[in-house]
Design a protein around this motif. Structure first.
Motif, short mmCIF file in Angstrom:
data_model
loop_
_atom_site.label_atom_id
_atom_site.label_comp_id
_atom_site.label_asym_id
_atom_site.label_seq_id
_atom_site.Cartn_x
_atom_site.Cartn_y
_atom_site.Cartn_z
N GLN A 55 0.49 -1.59 -0.33
CA GLN A 55 -0.39 0.28 -0.33
C GLN A 55 1.18 0.84 -0.09
O GLN A 55 0.25 2.09 0.49
CB GLN A 55 -1.15 0.31 0.99
CG GLN A 55 -1.96 -1.22 1.35
CD GLN A 55 -2.44 -1.04 1.76
OE1 GLN A 55 -3.19 0.38 2.17
NE2 GLN A 55 -3.65 -2.36 2.62
N PRO A 75 -8.07 -0.91 -6.35
CA PRO A 75 -9.18 -0.76 -5.92
C PRO A 75 -9.25 0.15 -5.53
O PRO A 75 -8.03 0.68 -4.38
CB PRO A 75 -8.90 -1.84 -4.82
CG PRO A 75 -8.43 -2.71 -5.25
CD PRO A 75 -7.10 -2.20 -6.34
N PRO A 76 -9.82 1.34 -5.37
CA PRO A 76 -10.38 2.71 -5.63
C PRO A 76 -9.91 2.49 -3.66
O PRO A 76 -9.63 4.12 -3.29
CB PRO A 76 -11.93 3.24 -6.09
CG PRO A 76 -12.40 2.19 -6.01
CD PRO A 76 -11.18 0.71 -6.24
N ASN A 77 -10.38 2.32 -3.15
CA ASN A 77 -10.59 1.82 -1.82
C ASN A 77 -8.71 1.98 -1.00
O ASN A 77 -8.82 2.52 0.39
CB ASN A 77 -10.98 0.84 -0.97
CG ASN A 77 -10.38 -0.73 -1.40
OD1 ASN A 77 -10.50 -0.69 -2.11
ND2 ASN A 77 -9.84 -1.49 0.13
N LEU A 78 -7.85 1.60 -1.74
CA LEU A 78 -6.29 2.17 -1.31
C LEU A 78 -5.94 3.64 -1.47
O LEU A 78 -5.28 3.63 -0.78
CB LEU A 78 -5.70 1.31 -1.52
CG LEU A 78 -5.99 0.19 -1.86
CD1 LEU A 78 -4.90 -1.32 -2.69
CD2 LEU A 78 -5.85 -1.31 -0.24
N GLY A 79 -6.75 4.37 -2.01
CA GLY A 79 -6.31 5.93 -2.14
C GLY A 79 -4.95 5.32 -2.36
O GLY A 79 -3.88 6.56 -2.74
#
Length: 401
Positions: A55, A75-79
């Motif tokens: 990450q 995945p967009p939630n990883l930022g």
């Protein structure tokens, strides 16, 4: 001793073997190191897998199409911000958010970002040989002017570094080995997979055979360079810029077991050797924590199971690429830039099945003798000579085909 603040690390060449070893060491010390950015060329699947585990804040793909594919798969939630482009990469390595840069992009492609990190005064862990092979004088002068901390990751140069006094370690490129009492630097190399193959069979060796190194796990380009011992030739050139030896102070010793990673011989007859299992996590951990020591995850040597250690000279007939590199080093920066570019093309052609193993040396020799060489006063000059040499080398490949 209190632990310093977490260091933000950028890994150039994150999907390669050095990148994997660096992430392995970092994962053992999350309180010390943070993965700020991962940089790769085209390997989208591996980069995505690394991003899911580590990450980073930024994932940079040199190839624009690869960047688009990674952005779509992330995945967009990883930022995680996905970037591309050389200007963006330069901004990344010179950012105030970046503390340490692991320079592990193989080949000439690593020159610009590594040079930029040095000019910006970063802590640079140098695993890219070509930065010094192509631009040694400019590179070391930039390091001196910026005050960048340069630490050699290659197992051989790291071994030499560890065996030298602090006065040399902190003045790389401009140190005096004579003042430090050093008589010679002994650069060791395994001899690769073809050390004992009969000379008449070398021409028939395949890429798969060349990549089957007896001791180290490496990428295909570096593995082939080990088989020709061009890898050692590039390291010879690199050592010339790092440690400032006279020609007679730098020697190559074939050591098949890869246990002694290099040695320094002193005026009083003492020889200091750095030893360890052949695992790149050892020099990486040393560079990341210098001047302290941290766990690397590498098992300690068991001297009761070690077996015999042997040494021999590098045969000119078996390893012509090594001797071309030593000659180019004596000729100067222009010759080493030509040799590096020619060799990258020749190895690429060999891995693609376009030329035979022994023709790698023939192409390198052809470029050294036929490519016009002029003074190199800037990175642009170096890149122009690099491009001209590649054109000549590909023409040589076509003639062979």
């Amino acid at each position: 001793m209190p632990i310093e603040r977490t260091q933000n690390v950028v890994i150039l060449g994150a999907t390669g073997s050095i990148g994997a070893s660096t992430l392995s060491v970092m994962s053992m010390h999350p309180q010390r190191y943070s993965v700020y950015a991962l940089v790769a060329n085209t390997n989208v699947d591996k980069m995505l897998a690394l991003c899911l585990v580590h990450q980073p804040v930024i994932a940079h793909m040199v190839d624009e199409n690869a960047a688009m594919a990674l952005k779509a798969a992330m995945p967009p939630n990883l930022g995680i911000t996905v970037t591309t482009g050389i200007d963006t990469l330069i901004d990344l390595v010179t950012s105030s958010q970046t503390d340490t840069v692991m320079a592990a992009i193989v080949g000439a492609a690593g020159l610009l970002p590594t040079f930029a990190a040095v000019k910006a005064g970063k802590r640079v862990l140098l695993a890219n040989k070509e930065a010094l092979v192509m631009s040694g004088a400019l590179f070391m002068q930039a390091r001196r002017q910026s005050g960048a901390e340069l630490l050699p990751v290659d197992s051989e140069h790291n071994a030499i570094f560890q065996c030298l006094p602090e006065a040399v370690q902190t003045n790389l490129g401009f140190c005096s080995l004579d003042d430090a009492g050093v008589s010679s630097i002994l650069l060791t190399g395994s001899g690769g997979p073809f050390l004992t193959v009969p000379l008449e069979r070398l021409a028939s060796m395949t890429p798969a055979q060349a990549c089957k190194h007896p001791n180290w796990s490496m990428g295909p380009k570096i593995s082939v360079d080990s088989a020709t011992m061009m890898n050692k030739g590039l390291e010879f050139i690199e050592a010339r810029w790092l440690f400032n030896p006279r020609a007679e102070q730098l020697k190559v010793v074939v050591h098949p077991q890869s246990v002694i990673h290099s040695m320094v011989q002193y005026r009083d007859g003492s020889v200091l050797a750095q030893m360890g299992n052949p695992d790149m996590r050892t020099p990486i951990a040393h560079c990341m924590s210098y001047p302290n020591r941290i766990e690397s995850g590498v098992e300690a040597l068991d001297f009761f199971k070690l077996g015999d250690l042997s040494f021999c000279e590098a045969d000119t007939a078996r390893f012509p690429c090594l001797h071309l590199a030593i000659q180019a080093c004596a000729q100067g920066q222009e010759a080493t830039t030509v040799l590096n570019a020619a060799n990258e093309v020749a190895v690429e052609a060999f891995l693609a099945g376009q030329i035979g193993f022994t023709q790698i040396a023939a192409i390198n020799d052809s470029c050294l003798t036929q490519v016009p060489q002029s003074s190199l006063n800037s990175i642009d000059d170096i890149l122009q000579l690099d491009s001209l040499t590649r054109q000549h080398a590909w023409q040589a490949v076509k003639r062979i085909r």
